[in-house]
Design a protein around this motif. Structure first.
Motif, mmCIF file in Angstrom:
data_model
loop_
_atom_site.group_PDB
_atom_site.id
_atom_site.type_symbol
_atom_site.label_atom_id
_atom_site.label_comp_id
_atom_site.label_asym_id
_atom_site.label_seq_id
_atom_site.Cartn_x
_atom_site.Cartn_y
_atom_site.Cartn_z
ATOM 1 N N THR A 136 55.720 81.255 22.951
ATOM 2 C CA THR A 136 55.547 80.694 21.438
ATOM 3 C C THR A 136 54.716 81.972 20.586
ATOM 4 O O THR A 136 54.803 82.196 19.452
ATOM 5 N N ASP A 139 56.729 84.846 19.900
ATOM 6 C CA ASP A 139 57.798 84.628 18.651
ATOM 7 C C ASP A 139 56.857 84.656 17.547
ATOM 8 O O ASP A 139 57.235 84.975 16.394
ATOM 9 N N GLY A 404 63.075 76.587 13.476
ATOM 10 C CA GLY A 404 62.418 77.680 13.755
ATOM 11 C C GLY A 404 62.439 78.820 12.659
ATOM 12 O O GLY A 404 61.498 79.412 12.481
ATOM 13 N N THR A 416 55.037 78.628 10.473
ATOM 14 C CA THR A 416 56.264 78.314 11.075
ATOM 15 C C THR A 416 56.234 77.920 12.582
ATOM 16 O O THR A 416 55.325 78.376 13.192
ATOM 17 N N LEU A 417 57.045 76.990 12.827
ATOM 18 C CA LEU A 417 57.352 76.667 14.216
ATOM 19 C C LEU A 417 57.707 77.797 15.299
ATOM 20 O O LEU A 417 57.477 77.648 16.451
ATOM 21 N N GLY A 418 58.548 78.384 14.482
ATOM 22 C CA GLY A 418 59.289 79.615 15.462
ATOM 23 C C GLY A 418 60.376 78.933 16.326
ATOM 24 O O GLY A 418 60.616 77.668 16.386
ATOM 25 N N SER A 419 61.173 79.807 16.759
ATOM 26 C CA SER A 419 62.479 79.358 17.821
ATOM 27 C C SER A 419 61.609 78.582 18.946
ATOM 28 O O SER A 419 62.388 77.393 19.435
ATOM 29 N N GLY A 422 60.569 75.185 17.179
ATOM 30 C CA GLY A 422 61.464 74.145 17.007
ATOM 31 C C GLY A 422 62.490 73.714 17.948
ATOM 32 O O GLY A 422 62.991 72.517 18.206
ATOM 33 N N CYS A 423 62.752 74.478 19.207
ATOM 34 C CA CYS A 423 63.421 73.770 20.040
ATOM 35 C C CYS A 423 62.654 72.835 20.984
ATOM 36 O O CYS A 423 63.188 71.912 21.664
#
Length: 565
Positions: A136, A139, A404, A416-419, A422-423
């Motif tokens: 995290t 990212d 993300g 942003t949550l980022g990938s 988000g996942c």
């Protein structure tokens, strides 16, 4: 080493799998009671192998982290959302307090000692043993809009600080939860577990510890010949069962050499051979009323079955076993015995005052038709399948990656949550929906565990291979400082949370408290030590709640540290 360099150039994936093999071998080495573990070992092995010269495509790293973090969310989803209620406010408060205190501690250390974003995030990941922070934070760094070389250097620093601080991060949690906390409470974990089990049993005796089997099993089957002088002759099956509070079940009757179905209205006669199944302590007292015990069971033997069901019954969440038994209709519970309960893969005590939570896996024992009726009534049967629903999984990961990509600017700062975030979010949601609607979305526990183990280890190995050369330089420059900061970040939030739990949250049982504290740090090794000392599954309930919350809260520290340092 030139030939090995050529091999890695032609087949860089060789370096990846060599890192995994060597890393897990290193991770199995015992340092007293401590092991580095496969993830930490893979990182160290990858850094060593990287000195030969190898680069892995960053797309591999992104894929591995996406499947890992989705699987973490998927497994934690049911318990995470189930934890958000009034009955678990203490556990919620503890998990949030530790996460916040850890975040503040890391930021203060970074400001005082001039750590960059990468080293600060790696310090958080290693000292808090939350490996997902590597992903995290990396990212989040990639989304800062920095030059490629600078971003890569910061991402390398994340892995470096993680590697330097991880070992004491695991060891420190064990020291606090297993050694310091019981002394602080003035109560050993074993004594505390016995006290808690006595309360759960309503003052009765506690059951065997996790991994133990009683020499006198709780559930037994015995055959009796009804005699004219016994209390059973002339009474119906239902009458006899109800006389023992439905703690025994007459499963089969043989009369005149013929097997009879044990319907509730069937009246027993002298000479009948009856097969009785039930709890041993009740069977002992009931035997005198049933007649003489016989070894001849020809014609009345019944195949019994164990079934696993996921508890999702509406309106019954947080209900004790005793209350559930009193509420459920007799026809529904007839012939069904709870043998085991597990929560988040960990054993729970099967005692009257144990509270059942949605998502608990209950193992029931009885005849095939009785157990089928019970698991259907409690929720749904845990499917014995080795096939993963890749449609469900694929949609979940795609949605997480799309989430993300969303960037919201607050005061000019991109949020942003980022990938990874988000996942994790879609994993939580999809795991929770799977628990509520079991008709789709199957991911067997073994498949989920593989995604988590392989995804994280491969991700960390790629990070180590791509940043190993820079790692050696940074360790030489500031390795001792990072290590000492790691000791502080490991111990200070834990000790502060221990004081908060004792004097503010009013934890008064050392075993329950130790489970909650180790879960708040998502410290599996520490929890293993707690269970070993407690010799009981009592700490599991509190651990399951705080662990599910900590998996989310601590993972999100990565982008928060990057944004705030």
């Amino acid at each position: 080493m030139e030939w090995l360099h050529l091999v890695f150039q032609k087949s860089p994936e060789t370096a990846l799998f060599l890192s995994l093999a060597a890393g897990y071998l290193i991770g199995q080495v015992n340092f007293g009671k401590f092991q580095l573990g496969g993830v930490g070992g893979s990182l160290l092995a990858a850094v060593a192998i990287s000195q030969i010269g190898v680069q892995i495509d960053n797309g591999v790293k992104a894929v591995m982290f996406a499947v890992f973090i989705y699987a973490v969310g998927y497994d934690s989803g049911p318990q995470f959302f189930n934890s958000l209620n009034r009955k678990t406010l203490r556990e919620i408060a503890m998990a949030v307090f530790l996460a916040v205190s850890a975040l503040v501690t890391v930021i203060v250390c970074a400001k005082v000692f001039g750590l960059n974003k990468g080293l600060a995030a790696g310090l958080a990941g290693g000292a808090l043993t939350q490996s997902a922070i590597i992903g995290t934070a990396g990212d989040a760094i990639a989304r800062l809009g920095l030059p490629a070389a600078e971003a890569k250097a910061l991402q390398s620093d994340v892995a470096i600080a993680y590697a330097v601080t991880y070992v004491f991060g695991s060891l420190g949690a064990i020291i606090v939860c297993v050694n310091i906390l019981p002394k602080f409470m003035g109560q050993s974990l074993k004594e505390a577990s016995v006290d808690a089990e006595r309360q759960l049993a309503g003052g009765g005796a506690s059951g065997p510890a996790a991994g133990q089997v009683s020499a006198l099993p709780a559930l037994v089957g015995r055959a009796f010949r009804v005699t004219a002088a016994s209390g059973a002759a002339g009474r119906t099956v239902a009458d006899l069962e109800m006389a023992e509070a439905d703690m025994i079940t007459i499963e089969r009757i043989r009369r005149g050499g013929k097997a009879l179905e044990a319907r509730p209205d069937v009246m027993l006669s002298a000479g009948d051979i009856v097969l009785v199944v039930g709890r041993r302590e009740v069977m002992v007292s009931a035997a005198a009323q049933l007649g003489e015990e016989v070894a001849d069971t020809d014609g009345i033997s019944v195949v019994m079955q164990k079934r696993q069901g996921v508890f999702t019954k509406r309106g019954m969440n947080h209900t004790t076993i005793a209350a559930l038994r009193a509420t459920v209709d007799r026809d529904m519970r007839h012939g069904v015995y709870i043998q085991e309960i597990s929560r988040a893969g960990l054993p729970m005590p099967v005692l009257p005052e144990t509270r059942l939570e949605h998502g608990d896996v209950i193992t029931v024992y009885g005849s095939p038709q009785d157990t089928k009726r019970a698991v259907d009534g409690a929720g749904y049967e845990l499917p014995f399948t080795d096939k993963t629903d890749f449609i469900y999984m694929g949609v979940g990961i795609v949605l997480g990656l799309l989430i993300g990509l969303i960037v919201v600017r607050v005061g000019g700062i991109p949020i942003t949550l980022g990938s990874g975030g988000g996942c994790l979010l879609t994993g939580l949601l999809f795991g929770w929906m799977r628990g509520k609607h079991p008709m789709y979305g199957v991911m067997p526990p073994a498949a989920s565990q593989l995604l988590k183990d392989f995804g994280l280890a491969a991700f960390v190995a790629v990070v180590g291979l791509n940043s190993g050369l820079q790692a050696v330089v940074t360790v030489k420059q500031s390795g001792v400082t990072i290590f000492l900061l790691g000791v502080f970040v490991t111990l200070f939030p834990l000790l502060l949370t221990m004081l908060f739990g004792r004097y503010v949250l009013r934890y008064d049982n050392a075993a329950v408290f130790a489970g909650a504290l180790s879960g708040s740090r998502s410290a599996n090794p520490a929890f293993g030590g707690v269970l070993d000392k407690a010799e009981s599954p009592v700490p599991t309930a509190a651990f399951a709640v705080t662990y599910a919350l900590a998996n989310v809260l601590l993972t999100l520290l990565g982008p928060l540290v990057v944004g705030l340092v």
